[in-house]
Design a protein around this motif. Structure first.
Motif, short mmCIF file in Angstrom:
data_model
loop_
_atom_site.label_atom_id
_atom_site.label_comp_id
_atom_site.label_asym_id
_atom_site.label_seq_id
_atom_site.Cartn_x
_atom_site.Cartn_y
_atom_site.Cartn_z
N GLU A 27 11.88 -4.43 2.25
CA GLU A 27 11.44 -3.84 1.00
C GLU A 27 12.63 -3.39 0.15
O GLU A 27 13.56 -2.77 0.65
CB GLU A 27 10.57 -2.63 1.33
CG GLU A 27 9.67 -2.19 0.24
CD GLU A 27 8.73 -1.11 0.76
OE1 GLU A 27 9.20 0.01 1.00
OE2 GLU A 27 7.55 -1.42 0.96
N ARG A 28 12.60 -3.74 -1.12
CA ARG A 28 13.66 -3.31 -2.03
C ARG A 28 13.23 -2.04 -2.74
O ARG A 28 12.09 -1.92 -3.17
CB ARG A 28 13.96 -4.38 -3.07
CG ARG A 28 14.65 -5.56 -2.50
CD ARG A 28 15.06 -6.48 -3.61
NE ARG A 28 15.77 -7.61 -3.04
CZ ARG A 28 16.34 -8.54 -3.76
NH1 ARG A 28 16.27 -8.49 -5.07
NH2 ARG A 28 16.98 -9.54 -3.18
N LYS A 29 14.16 -1.15 -2.86
CA LYS A 29 13.88 0.08 -3.58
C LYS A 29 14.29 -0.11 -5.04
O LYS A 29 15.28 -0.76 -5.32
CB LYS A 29 14.65 1.23 -2.95
CG LYS A 29 14.19 1.50 -1.53
CD LYS A 29 14.88 2.64 -0.90
CE LYS A 29 14.29 2.80 0.50
NZ LYS A 29 15.03 3.58 1.37
N PRO A 30 13.53 0.45 -5.96
CA PRO A 30 13.86 0.29 -7.38
C PRO A 30 15.21 0.93 -7.69
O PRO A 30 15.58 1.97 -7.12
CB PRO A 30 12.74 0.98 -8.11
CG PRO A 30 12.01 1.79 -7.10
CD PRO A 30 12.35 1.25 -5.76
#
Length: 51
Positions: free
Chosen positions: A41-44
């Motif tokens: 998952e990429r964090k904003p």
């Protein structure tokens, strides 16, 4: 960084194969993909502060 890049190649291949298994209808692969998505998952990115 070199060790990190050596880990990324097989882990990316594993993730892609699990995603392909889901597309092919392998039921147990859904659990694997769900577990992997938490780790990928990429964090904003934070926006720069306004002045």
């Amino acid at each position: 960084m070199e060790a990190g890049s050596e880990i990324m190649i097989p882990s990316t291949a594993y993730s892609k194969s699990a995603q392909m298994a889901v597309k092919l209808g392998v039921l147990s692969a859904k659990l694997v993909v769900a577990d992997l998505m938490v780790r990928w998952e990429r964090k904003p990115k934070k926006s720069p502060p306004k002045e």
